[in-house]
Design a protein around this motif. Structure first.
Motif, PDB file in Angstrom:
ATOM      1  N   ILE A 270       0.859  -1.197   0.000  1.00  0.00           N
ATOM      2  CA  ILE A 270       0.000   0.000   0.000  1.00  0.00           C
ATOM      3  C   ILE A 270       0.883   1.230   0.000  1.00  0.00           C
ATOM      4  O   ILE A 270       1.632   1.479   0.946  1.00  0.00           O
ATOM      5  CB  ILE A 270      -0.947  -0.016   1.213  1.00  0.00           C
ATOM      6  N   GLY A 271       0.767   2.004  -1.066  1.00  0.00           N
ATOM      7  CA  GLY A 271       1.654   3.145  -1.285  1.00  0.00           C
ATOM      8  C   GLY A 271       2.679   2.749  -2.339  1.00  0.00           C
ATOM      9  O   GLY A 271       3.454   1.809  -2.130  1.00  0.00           O
ATOM     10  N   SER A 272       2.628   3.431  -3.479  1.00  0.00           N
ATOM     11  CA  SER A 272       3.539   3.078  -4.586  1.00  0.00           C
ATOM     12  C   SER A 272       4.454   4.258  -4.901  1.00  0.00           C
ATOM     13  O   SER A 272       4.533   4.731  -6.026  1.00  0.00           O
ATOM     14  CB  SER A 272       2.730   2.675  -5.831  1.00  0.00           C
ATOM     15  N   GLY A 273       5.145   4.718  -3.859  1.00  0.00           N
ATOM     16  CA  GLY A 273       6.128   5.792  -4.034  1.00  0.00           C
ATOM     17  C   GLY A 273       7.523   5.193  -4.143  1.00  0.00           C
ATOM     18  O   GLY A 273       7.693   4.069  -4.621  1.00  0.00           O
ATOM     19  N   TYR A 274       8.518   5.919  -3.664  1.00  0.00           N
ATOM     20  CA  TYR A 274       9.912   5.466  -3.780  1.00  0.00           C
ATOM     21  C   TYR A 274      10.088   4.098  -3.120  1.00  0.00           C
ATOM     22  O   TYR A 274      10.719   3.202  -3.679  1.00  0.00           O
ATOM     23  CB  TYR A 274      10.863   6.492  -3.144  1.00  0.00           C
ATOM     24  N   VAL A 275       9.537   3.944  -1.929  1.00  0.00           N
ATOM     25  CA  VAL A 275       9.730   2.682  -1.207  1.00  0.00           C
ATOM     26  C   VAL A 275       8.784   1.595  -1.722  1.00  0.00           C
ATOM     27  O   VAL A 275       9.204   0.464  -1.985  1.00  0.00           O
ATOM     28  CB  VAL A 275       9.537   2.907   0.309  1.00  0.00           C
ATOM     29  N   GLY A 276       7.510   1.936  -1.886  1.00  0.00           N
ATOM     30  CA  GLY A 276       6.515   0.940  -2.299  1.00  0.00           C
ATOM     31  C   GLY A 276       6.821   0.352  -3.671  1.00  0.00           C
ATOM     32  O   GLY A 276       6.759  -0.873  -3.863  1.00  0.00           O
TER      33      GLY A 276
ATOM     34  N   CYS B 260       0.671  -3.573  -6.219  1.00  0.00           N
ATOM     35  CA  CYS B 260       1.079  -2.265  -5.708  1.00  0.00           C
ATOM     36  C   CYS B 260      -0.126  -1.340  -5.773  1.00  0.00           C
ATOM     37  O   CYS B 260      -0.695  -1.108  -6.848  1.00  0.00           O
ATOM     38  CB  CYS B 260       2.201  -1.677  -6.552  1.00  0.00           C
ATOM     39  N   VAL B 261      -0.524  -0.826  -4.605  1.00  0.00           N
ATOM     40  CA  VAL B 261      -1.733  -0.009  -4.509  1.00  0.00           C
ATOM     41  C   VAL B 261      -1.336   1.446  -4.310  1.00  0.00           C
ATOM     42  O   VAL B 261      -0.370   1.733  -3.586  1.00  0.00           O
ATOM     43  CB  VAL B 261      -2.571  -0.451  -3.284  1.00  0.00           C
ATOM     44  N   ASP B 262      -2.084   2.347  -4.921  1.00  0.00           N
ATOM     45  CA  ASP B 262      -1.916   3.759  -4.576  1.00  0.00           C
ATOM     46  C   ASP B 262      -3.257   4.449  -4.734  1.00  0.00           C
ATOM     47  O   ASP B 262      -4.064   4.075  -5.594  1.00  0.00           O
ATOM     48  CB  ASP B 262      -0.857   4.435  -5.454  1.00  0.00           C
ATOM     49  N   ASN B 263      -3.515   5.432  -3.868  1.00  0.00           N
ATOM     50  CA  ASN B 263      -4.782   6.155  -4.010  1.00  0.00           C
ATOM     51  C   ASN B 263      -4.640   7.364  -4.936  1.00  0.00           C
ATOM     52  O   ASN B 263      -5.588   8.110  -5.126  1.00  0.00           O
ATOM     53  CB  ASN B 263      -5.375   6.549  -2.643  1.00  0.00           C
ATOM     54  N   ASP B 264      -3.453   7.538  -5.500  1.00  0.00           N
ATOM     55  CA  ASP B 264      -3.255   8.563  -6.514  1.00  0.00           C
ATOM     56  C   ASP B 264      -3.512   7.896  -7.874  1.00  0.00           C
ATOM     57  O   ASP B 264      -2.650   7.196  -8.426  1.00  0.00           O
ATOM     58  CB  ASP B 264      -1.819   9.098  -6.405  1.00  0.00           C
TER      59      ASP B 264
ATOM     60  N   ALA C 113       3.394   1.255   2.961  1.00  0.00           N
ATOM     61  CA  ALA C 113       4.570   2.029   2.527  1.00  0.00           C
ATOM     62  C   ALA C 113       4.143   3.439   2.122  1.00  0.00           C
ATOM     63  O   ALA C 113       4.633   3.996   1.146  1.00  0.00           O
ATOM     64  CB  ALA C 113       5.271   1.323   1.371  1.00  0.00           C
ATOM     65  N   VAL C 114       3.211   3.994   2.900  1.00  0.00           N
ATOM     66  CA  VAL C 114       2.751   5.360   2.595  1.00  0.00           C
ATOM     67  C   VAL C 114       3.681   6.361   3.294  1.00  0.00           C
ATOM     68  O   VAL C 114       4.495   5.987   4.144  1.00  0.00           O
ATOM     69  CB  VAL C 114       1.281   5.574   3.047  1.00  0.00           C
ATOM     70  N   GLY C 115       3.545   7.622   2.941  1.00  0.00           N
ATOM     71  CA  GLY C 115       4.439   8.644   3.489  1.00  0.00           C
ATOM     72  C   GLY C 115       4.187   8.919   4.970  1.00  0.00           C
ATOM     73  O   GLY C 115       3.061   8.757   5.469  1.00  0.00           O
TER      74      GLY C 115
ATOM     75  N   LYS D 214       6.231  -0.801   6.635  1.00  0.00           N
ATOM     76  CA  LYS D 214       7.514  -0.581   5.959  1.00  0.00           C
ATOM     77  C   LYS D 214       7.811   0.918   6.013  1.00  0.00           C
ATOM     78  O   LYS D 214       8.960   1.348   5.979  1.00  0.00           O
ATOM     79  CB  LYS D 214       7.463  -1.101   4.511  1.00  0.00           C
ATOM     80  N   SER D 215       6.761   1.724   6.121  1.00  0.00           N
ATOM     81  CA  SER D 215       6.954   3.156   6.353  1.00  0.00           C
ATOM     82  C   SER D 215       7.752   3.326   7.638  1.00  0.00           C
ATOM     83  O   SER D 215       7.708   2.476   8.530  1.00  0.00           O
ATOM     84  CB  SER D 215       5.608   3.856   6.560  1.00  0.00           C
ATOM     85  N   THR D 216       8.478   4.443   7.726  1.00  0.00           N
ATOM     86  CA  THR D 216       9.211   4.759   8.960  1.00  0.00           C
ATOM     87  C   THR D 216       8.210   5.352   9.950  1.00  0.00           C
ATOM     88  O   THR D 216       7.656   6.427   9.709  1.00  0.00           O
ATOM     89  CB  THR D 216      10.328   5.767   8.643  1.00  0.00           C
ATOM     90  N   VAL D 217       7.970   4.624  11.036  1.00  0.00           N
ATOM     91  CA  VAL D 217       6.937   5.069  11.991  1.00  0.00           C
ATOM     92  C   VAL D 217       7.492   5.079  13.412  1.00  0.00           C
ATOM     93  O   VAL D 217       8.292   4.213  13.786  1.00  0.00           O
ATOM     94  CB  VAL D 217       5.683   4.162  11.931  1.00  0.00           C
TER      95      VAL D 217
ATOM     96  N   PRO E 219      11.152  -2.068   8.957  1.00  0.00           N
ATOM     97  CA  PRO E 219      11.605  -0.782   8.400  1.00  0.00           C
ATOM     98  C   PRO E 219      12.477  -0.985   7.169  1.00  0.00           C
ATOM     99  O   PRO E 219      13.152  -1.997   7.048  1.00  0.00           O
ATOM    100  CB  PRO E 219      12.414  -0.172   9.548  1.00  0.00           C
ATOM    101  N   GLU E 220      12.409   0.010   6.286  1.00  0.00           N
ATOM    102  CA  GLU E 220      13.150  -0.091   5.026  1.00  0.00           C
ATOM    103  C   GLU E 220      14.396   0.790   5.097  1.00  0.00           C
ATOM    104  O   GLU E 220      14.314   1.945   5.500  1.00  0.00           O
ATOM    105  CB  GLU E 220      12.242   0.339   3.868  1.00  0.00           C
ATOM    106  N   PHE E 221      15.530   0.226   4.677  1.00  0.00           N
ATOM    107  CA  PHE E 221      16.797   0.970   4.760  1.00  0.00           C
ATOM    108  C   PHE E 221      17.348   1.348   3.381  1.00  0.00           C
ATOM    109  O   PHE E 221      18.469   1.811   3.289  1.00  0.00           O
ATOM    110  CB  PHE E 221      17.841   0.133   5.520  1.00  0.00           C
TER     111      PHE E 221
ATOM    112  N   GLY F 176      16.738  15.708   1.899  1.00  0.00           N
ATOM    113  CA  GLY F 176      16.075  14.497   1.429  1.00  0.00           C
ATOM    114  C   GLY F 176      14.806  14.189   2.177  1.00  0.00           C
ATOM    115  O   GLY F 176      14.392  14.905   3.091  1.00  0.00           O
ATOM    116  N   SER F 177      14.219  13.053   1.785  1.00  0.00           N
ATOM    117  CA  SER F 177      12.889  12.721   2.296  1.00  0.00           C
ATOM    118  C   SER F 177      12.953  12.047   3.652  1.00  0.00           C
ATOM    119  O   SER F 177      11.920  11.818   4.268  1.00  0.00           O
ATOM    120  CB  SER F 177      12.194  11.802   1.305  1.00  0.00           C
ATOM    121  N   CYS F 178      14.137  11.691   4.137  1.00  0.00           N
ATOM    122  CA  CYS F 178      14.192  10.902   5.375  1.00  0.00           C
ATOM    123  C   CYS F 178      14.909  11.588   6.536  1.00  0.00           C
ATOM    124  O   CYS F 178      14.312  11.784   7.592  1.00  0.00           O
ATOM    125  CB  CYS F 178      14.839   9.554   5.089  1.00  0.00           C
ATOM    126  N   PHE F 179      16.176  11.940   6.373  1.00  0.00           N
ATOM    127  CA  PHE F 179      16.945  12.425   7.523  1.00  0.00           C
ATOM    128  C   PHE F 179      16.283  13.619   8.224  1.00  0.00           C
ATOM    129  O   PHE F 179      16.157  13.607   9.456  1.00  0.00           O
ATOM    130  CB  PHE F 179      18.375  12.789   7.124  1.00  0.00           C
TER     131      PHE F 179
END
Ligand code: NAD
Length: 476
Positions: free
Chosen positions: A6-12, A28-32, A83-85, A120-123, A150-152, A261-264
């Motif tokens: 769920i979530g088809s961005g960079y990670v999904g 791979c699911v996305d609501n967009d 794997a959503v934001g 898999k999202s960072t939570v 978690p995804e690295f 970036g999107s994480c740090f």
């Protein structure tokens, strides 16, 4: 196995395609809807090297599909990854879990047979507990286990990172959940990559601790770079001198304009907030966040100071993305640099191999050019803000001829001082002696502070040699 992502961005997208490549059947699911429609037409919505081929192969093999129908994907899945934001929440910097919880509410209703629901999202620590609570509330009869994985991966090398990970971390307490997760990752584990199991909170925190430590390493070397400039030495020597110590390691010791970036940025902030909530403040991380935030804009001011007069001048910014090999502009240091330049009345022209489509929505009044040589036309200063390989191959003499000015600011130390001097530039790097006088800055003792110095000193030559030998060590 049947997997829903769920979530088809960079990670999904990367994780989903790699799981399909392992032989699993992945939705791979996305609501967009526009994203999914593009994927159906074979258009990959993000830039990630190798991803288009991986998707093509697995779609053709019938193992990878894209859909907006979350309910159906979940109904058919044995394992559902979220794997959503999780961006920073406006106002307080906590991780915004609205997308995660919305996805959980939606998926909960469709759970049928035993299903593993995986973040898999960072939570933040404790999110898994809340997910469990929501699923029980929405669907009391559901048979499920909530796990953390978690995804690295890092953008730009995401596929290799996923397929050849340093480690896979899985957190939970349900034996059936662990068994399913081991099946999902079995093709990688068979090749000897370590799979660590722990409790769910431990897995959630591992991801934040990893990102905070990497951000700390970058920020540490950036502050050492500031000191190098003051004492007239070169940070690349220090990076190599400490990086060869196996206890320290060479990576993430490249000085630059600050991490983005999107994480740090969001993860360090979220860790700080979680730590406060739990009464265990993370003072080191707090300092890292503050130092890094100040640094990004300070880089822009530094360029303005080096220009002496800025109003009406033109800067060519080469590189917009937060690092090379991605189109991700989230929290890129270039944004702060450009805003600082514009605030000082500088006109900005820019070029980036992949970042311009998103940059256009994030910064105003910038003239973008596909060709970096067009971007430098009539510029008073050239600024390298991202270490794209394409920029390393630029013809410096041609740039110099196209420009109006002679100032070259290399925020990534892509070029050696001797290369820049040979091309006739006054230059400013990060953490190394500048070949110019900067307003308000004393010439460093023993530094190479001469104006327009033509000759190449022994120390500059040594720096150039080191520069070449050190190109392998990156902040990646
Ligand atoms: P992203 O913004 O690229 O992708 C998230 C996707 O989720 C978007 O396409 C969005 O439309 C979709 N989405 C949101 N709500 C949805 C819903 N209810 N149903 C279906 N789709 C939904 O984000 P990303 O960069 O892939 O990051 C995702 C998570 O992974 C974040 O928590 C991030 O911190 C973490 N992470 C990211 C990276 C990275 O390098 N980008 C690396 C490791 C971990």
């Amino acid at each position: 196995m049947r997997v829903a992502m769920i979530g088809s961005g960079y990670v999904g997208l990367v994780s989903g395609s790699c799981f399909a490549d392992f032989g699993h059947h992945v939705s791979c699911v996305d609501n967009d809807a526009s994203k999914i429609e593009k994927l159906h037409r074979g258009i990959i919505p993000i830039f990630e090297p190798g991803l288009d081929e991986l998707i093509d192969v697995n779609v053709a093999a019938g193992r990878l599909v894209f859909t907006t129908d979350l309910a159906e994907a979940v109904r058919n899945a044995e394992v559902v990854f979220i794997a959503v934001g999780t961006p920073s929440r406006r106002g307080d910097g906590h991780a915004d879990l609205a997308y995660v919880y919305a996805a959980v509410r939606e998926l909960a209703a469709s759970l049928s047979d035993f299903t593993v629901v995986v973040t898999k999202s960072t939570v933040p620590v404790g999110t898994g507990d809340e997910i469990e609570h929501i699923i029980r509330e929405v669907n009391p009869a559901a048979d499920f286990a909530v796990m953390s994985n978690p995804e690295f991966l890092k953008e730009g090398a995401a596929i290799a990172d996923f397929q050849e990970p340093d480690r896979i971390v899985i957190g939970g307490s349900d034996e059936r959940g662990f068994a399913q997760m081991k099946r999902v990752y079995e093709p990688i584990c068979r090749r000897g990559y370590p799979l660590l199991t722990m409790d769910r909170r431990g897995a959630e925190l591992t991801k934040y601790a990893a990102n905070a430590l990497l951000a700390t390493k970058i920020t540490f070397i950036n502050e050492i770079a500031d000191l190098c400039e003051k004492v007239g030495t070169n940070v690349e020597h220090i990076s190599r001198g400490i990086g060869l110590d196996t206890r320290i390691g060479a990576r993430f010791l490249n000085a630059g304009p600050g991490y983005g970036g999107s994480c740090f940025p969001k993860d360090t902030l979220a860790l700080m907030k979680t730590a406060h909530d739990f009464g265990a403040p993370q003072r080191i991380v707090e300092s890292v966040v503050m130092v890094n935030e100040n640094r990004k804009r300070a880089m822009g001011r530094r360029i303005v100071e080096a220009m002496e007069t800025s109003r009406g001048k033109t800067a060519a910014v080469l590189g917009l993305t937060f690092k090379a090999n991605t189109d991700d502009m989230r929290d890129s240091p270039s944004l702060a640099v450009i805003r600082a330049l514009q605030d000082a009345g500088v006109k900005v022209q820019a070029s980036d191999p992949q970042g311009m489509k998103h940059a256009g929505d994030m910064i105003e009044d910038v003239a973008f050019s596909e060709d970096p040589y067009d971007a430098v036309m009539d510029a008073d200063v050239v600024v390298i803000a991202t270490e794209w390989e394409e920029f390393r191959r630029l013809d410096l003499s041609k740039i110099k001829a196209l420009m109006r000015g002679t100032l070259f600011v290399d925020l990534r130390n892509v070029f050696s001082p001797s290369e820049l001097e040979s091309a006739g530039f006054q230059h400013l790097g990060v953490g190394r002696p500048a070949q110019m006088r900067i307003a308000g800055q004393e010439e460093a003792p023993g530094g190479e502070g001469a104006h327009g110095s033509a000759g190449e000193s022994a120390s500059v030559k040594a720096v150039a040699e080191l520069h070449v030998s050190y190109q392998g060590a990156t902040n990646e």
